[in-house]
Design an enzyme around this catalytic site. Sequence first.
Site, PDB file in Angstrom:
ATOM      1  N   ALA A   1     -11.198   4.973  -6.782  1.00 55.42           N
ATOM      2  CA  ALA A   1     -12.384   5.794  -7.026  1.00 55.42           C
ATOM      3  C   ALA A   1     -13.115   5.440  -8.313  1.00 55.42           C
ATOM      4  CB  ALA A   1     -11.985   7.268  -7.048  1.00 55.42           C
TER       5      ALA A   1
ATOM      6  N   ASN B   1      -4.268   8.378  -9.493  1.00 52.04           N
ATOM      7  CA  ASN B   1      -4.675   7.048  -9.052  1.00 52.04           C
ATOM      8  C   ASN B   1      -5.726   6.414  -9.958  1.00 52.04           C
ATOM      9  OD1 ASN B   1      -2.909   7.028  -6.892  1.00 52.04           O
ATOM     10  ND2 ASN B   1      -4.425   7.730  -5.425  1.00 52.04           N
TER      11      ASN B   1
ATOM     12  N   HIS C   1     -15.930  10.506 -13.089  1.00 53.13           N
ATOM     13  CA  HIS C   1     -14.991   9.685 -13.846  1.00 53.13           C
ATOM     14  C   HIS C   1     -15.745   8.954 -14.951  1.00 53.13           C
ATOM     15  CE1 HIS C   1     -12.168  10.391 -10.584  1.00 53.13           C
ATOM     16  NE2 HIS C   1     -13.071   9.937  -9.738  1.00 53.13           N
TER      17      HIS C   1
END
Length: 287
Positions: free
Chosen positions: A145, A211, A241
Amino acid sequence: MNSSTVLDVAHSEASSTVISASSQQRIAIIGMGAMGRRVVSSLRAGPFNGLAIAGLDPYADAQALKAGLGVDLFANLDDLMAWKPTVVVECAGHAAVEGVVAQCLERGVDAIVASVGALSSDELRTRLHDAQEVGGSELTVVSGAIGGLDALSAARGSGIESVKYIGRKPPRAWSGTPADGEFDLDAIDKPTVIFEGTAAESARQYPKNANVTAAVAIAGIGFEKTHVTMMADPTVNKNVHEVEAKGPFGQLNIRLENNPLPDNPKTSWLAALSIEDAILRRLQHVI
């Protein structure tokens, strides 16, 4: 990560690639949930007519997968190995990395791993390294991601002084995590830090959210030196993020706002796309 493990985050330019014959490639998807099915659907919609694809999932509907996606489904690893895959693609979570991927590598089958958070374990990284040595195989870790990690990895050549990761999710997105017991998620009305520490600590305490931080740690300066802040933020409606790295090379800043996978709102769409990209580049050659 060990030198024999590939951090596979580079993207090929469409203009510089052609599709090669893929008849010798046999792709096995470990886990036929929403992500696994999405990956298969993408491959079936691509230019690889007749590509051999199988799945490993004891709980999936073999008849439906065969009819809908043309996938041969196996319930155990020995039967899958008899099918002779050339690469296995993990879409099943951390336990599958330890329980399935290591065995495939030992048997000489390459692997693509999506559940990067599992690699926060020193013991597992060592086991996977040894498995590659035994089988002469290769492990590819996708960026999931987060993006831009090729630049972060390249920056290590000059020495990286610091790497900081900040993850923001809507408060209810933290339900079912340790934050659910420590905070009244429904009452959060401003950006609130729910965790601050190293990438190693975040992987232990928030394994379902590890992750991205693991991918950043592997590309950069490791789990113990990567600083992580995770926030419940009512001002966002997507998973956000942010990565900041500093060193002699200069400063790197990455920000991504990810939409969820349509069939699974807990998974970022970009995570599935990164797996598809890794498989695609395996089926291509550059001219």
